[in-house]
Structure formats: C-alpha cells, structure tokens
Design an enzyme around this catalytic site. Structure first.
Site, PDB file in Angstrom:
ATOM      1  N   LYS A  13       0.831  -1.219   0.000  1.00 35.41           N
ATOM      2  CA  LYS A  13       0.000   0.000   0.000  1.00 35.41           C
ATOM      3  C   LYS A  13       0.865   1.269   0.000  1.00 35.41           C
ATOM      4  O   LYS A  13       0.649   2.176  -0.786  1.00 35.41           O
ATOM      5  CB  LYS A  13      -0.917   0.020   1.244  1.00 35.41           C
ATOM      6  CG  LYS A  13      -1.839  -1.177   1.358  1.00 35.41           C
ATOM      7  CD  LYS A  13      -2.728  -1.093   2.584  1.00 35.41           C
ATOM      8  CE  LYS A  13      -2.010  -1.165   3.915  1.00 35.41           C
ATOM      9  NZ  LYS A  13      -1.323  -2.456   4.200  1.00 35.41           N
ATOM     10  N   ARG A 122      12.299  -5.306   4.298  1.00 38.79           N
ATOM     11  CA  ARG A 122      11.826  -3.913   4.322  1.00 38.79           C
ATOM     12  C   ARG A 122      12.708  -3.035   5.207  1.00 38.79           C
ATOM     13  O   ARG A 122      13.122  -3.431   6.298  1.00 38.79           O
ATOM     14  CB  ARG A 122      10.385  -3.853   4.821  1.00 38.79           C
ATOM     15  CG  ARG A 122       9.933  -2.392   4.946  1.00 38.79           C
ATOM     16  CD  ARG A 122       8.460  -2.224   4.930  1.00 38.79           C
ATOM     17  NE  ARG A 122       7.812  -2.825   6.072  1.00 38.79           N
ATOM     18  CZ  ARG A 122       6.511  -2.745   6.286  1.00 38.79           C
ATOM     19  NH1 ARG A 122       5.739  -2.126   5.431  1.00 38.79           N
ATOM     20  NH2 ARG A 122       5.992  -3.329   7.336  1.00 38.79           N
ATOM     21  N   ARG A 166      -0.243  -9.510  12.812  1.00 39.55           N
ATOM     22  CA  ARG A 166      -0.859  -8.413  12.047  1.00 39.55           C
ATOM     23  C   ARG A 166      -1.703  -8.959  10.905  1.00 39.55           C
ATOM     24  O   ARG A 166      -2.749  -8.410  10.577  1.00 39.55           O
ATOM     25  CB  ARG A 166       0.235  -7.479  11.492  1.00 39.55           C
ATOM     26  CG  ARG A 166       0.821  -6.567  12.563  1.00 39.55           C
ATOM     27  CD  ARG A 166       2.165  -6.003  12.181  1.00 39.55           C
ATOM     28  NE  ARG A 166       2.149  -5.246  10.960  1.00 39.55           N
ATOM     29  CZ  ARG A 166       3.202  -5.060  10.169  1.00 39.55           C
ATOM     30  NH1 ARG A 166       4.368  -5.577  10.480  1.00 39.55           N
ATOM     31  NH2 ARG A 166       3.086  -4.349   9.087  1.00 39.55           N
TER      32      ARG A 166
END
Ligand code: AP5
Ligand code: MG
Ligand code: ZN
Length: 209
Positions: A13, A122, A166
């Site tokens: 996103k 990441r 999550r």
C-alpha cells in the site's frame, strides 16, 4: 479523487501510494506513519498507540478516527487524498462516510507467503515515511533515505511473529471492508504479487488514470 488503498500488511500500500502521489497530485495519508512518528516523538498519542502496534493489534478506533479527521480537514486534502491504512474496521469506515465521499477502494491482493518474504527485506525512514526493500526497491546508498537522508531502520513490528499476528488482525477486522465497499459499488481489486512497476500499471488501469 478520494481513494482508499486496502490490503494486508506488506501488500504494498505504502509503495503504491508513493507512486500515486506523483501521478495524481494529491497527498497520501498513512495512519501507520502518523502513529510511528507520534511514538518516535513520545507524544500522548504515541504512548497510547505503542503497545497495540508492537503486539500486532489495531489501535482503538476513537484514536485513529480523531487523527484522520484532523488530517483530512487540512487544506492540502481539499482536492482529494489517498488513504493508506485507514479505514481498518467497519466503525472506521462508517465514521469516514460521514466526513468524506469516497470514490474508490482499491484492494491489493497478495498471499501471505509473498508478504512474509517482503517484510524481512523492508527498511523504512521514520522521518519522511519512505519505504524501501533491500532487493526489490533498494535506496541509492545502503541504509540512507533517498528523499531526506535520514537513517533507514527495520520497523519494530516487522519481526516474523508480529507480522503473523498483524496478518490475522487483518483477516479478522479489516478484510470485511471489502464487502462493505463492494456493497457501495466502490471496490476494485488488483493482483499485487507482481513487481512494483507492474503493480503501478495495474493500479493505473483499474483507476482509469
Ligand atoms: P501500517 O503502517 O499501516 O502497516 P500495515 O497495514 O501493517 O502495512 P504495511 O505498512 O506493513 O505494509 P504496506 O502494505 O504499506 O506495504 P509496503 O509498501 O511497505 O500500520 C501499522 C500499525 O499501526 C498497525 O498494525 C496498527 O497497530 C496501527 N494502525 C495503523 N492504522 C490504523 C488504523 N486505521 N486503525 C487502527 N490501527 C492502525 O511494502 C512492504 C515491503 O514490500 C516493502 O519493503 C516494499 O519495498 C516491498 N514491496 C512493495 N511492493 C512490492 C512489489 N510489488 N514487489 C516486491 N516488493 C514490494
Ligand atoms: Mg505501509
Ligand atoms: Zn526519509
């Protein structure tokens, strides 16, 4: 255009939002980035949010709804905005419907196996919110943000066990939003498993840009 980006943690996103900001000329609002900044600055909001985020749970609705309302009331949101990570529950979506007329909810579809791989590589900039990947989207200089020059870090909620939690939270509380926006005729879905450039192309086509 008032656009919502839906998708599991790590679906891409934030990465897609940074492209659409340029393409569409409207700001992107990431509630996750706002909360991480609040934690970094140790504000009352950050103190309230930290425990939930580190546990892979959602921050209570009233806190995020307030911060979103304040943010989209700002002048730069007058001609539209991209929401990255909001809404994440049905009550948040209902609150949003009262203050904004959303045009589209674009869902990035990515299975968990692909996500788990992405998260380990990441790196993020806590100052400006930019997101990198050590292989798929590396910064020009290792460990340094291209945009603001700050040091890149691993997000504290990117440990494999928290990523899993999550993901479960997403299925339980956020995925039902697809049905919510489908019922309003506003849901569009694209395959988010391809490379970053391919995903941008699919989004452009889906949004008719
Ligand atoms: P938030 O910051 O929103 O995190 P998230 O939804 O878990 O999503 P991520 O930011 O982890 O993933 P992303 O989809 O943006 O993927 P990215 O582009 O980075 O929220 C964090 C926490 O804050 C929540 O857990 C919650 O506690 C709280 N919170 C936030 N909003 C809330 C709300 N509304 N209500 C309640 N609580 C809230 O990509 C991932 C990696 O993959 C990157 O390294 C990237 O470079 C790479 N990548 C991206 N696309 C590709 C591609 N196509 N190919 C290869 N690699 C790719
Ligand atoms: Mg993000
Ligand atoms: Zn930066």
């Amino acid at each position: 255009m008032k656009l919502i980006l839906l998708g599991a943690p790590g679906a891409g996103k934030g990465t897609l939002a940074s492209y659409l900001i340029e393409k569409m000329g409207i700001p992107s609002i990431s509630t996750g980035n706002i909360l991480r900044e609040a934690i970094k600055n140790n504000t009352p909001l950050g103190q309230k949010a930290k425990g939930f985020m580190d546990a892979g749970q959602l921050v209570p609705d009233d806190l995020v709804i307030n911060l979103l309302e304040e943010r989209i009331a700002q002048r730069d949101c007058k001609s539209g905005f991209i929401l990255d990570g909001f809404p994440r529950t049905i009550p948040q979506a209902e609150a949003l419907d009262k203050i904004a007329d959303i045009d589209c909810a674009l869902s990035l579809e990515v299975p968990y196996e692909v996500i788990a791989k992405r998260m380990t590589g990441r790196r993020v900039c806590l100052r400006c919110g930019a997101t990198y990947h050590i292989e798929a989207n590396p910064p020009r200089v290792e460990g340094v943000c291209d945009i603001c020059g700050d040091k890149l870090v691993i997000r504290s909620d990117d440990q494999p066990d928290v990523v899993k939690r999550r993901h479960e939270t997403y299925h339980e509380q956020t995925e039902p939003l697809k049905g919510y926006y489908e019922a309003q005729g506003k849901l569009k879905s694209i395959d988010g498993t391809q490379g970053i450039r391919e995903t941008e192309k699919l989004a452009v086509a889906a949004l008719g840009l």
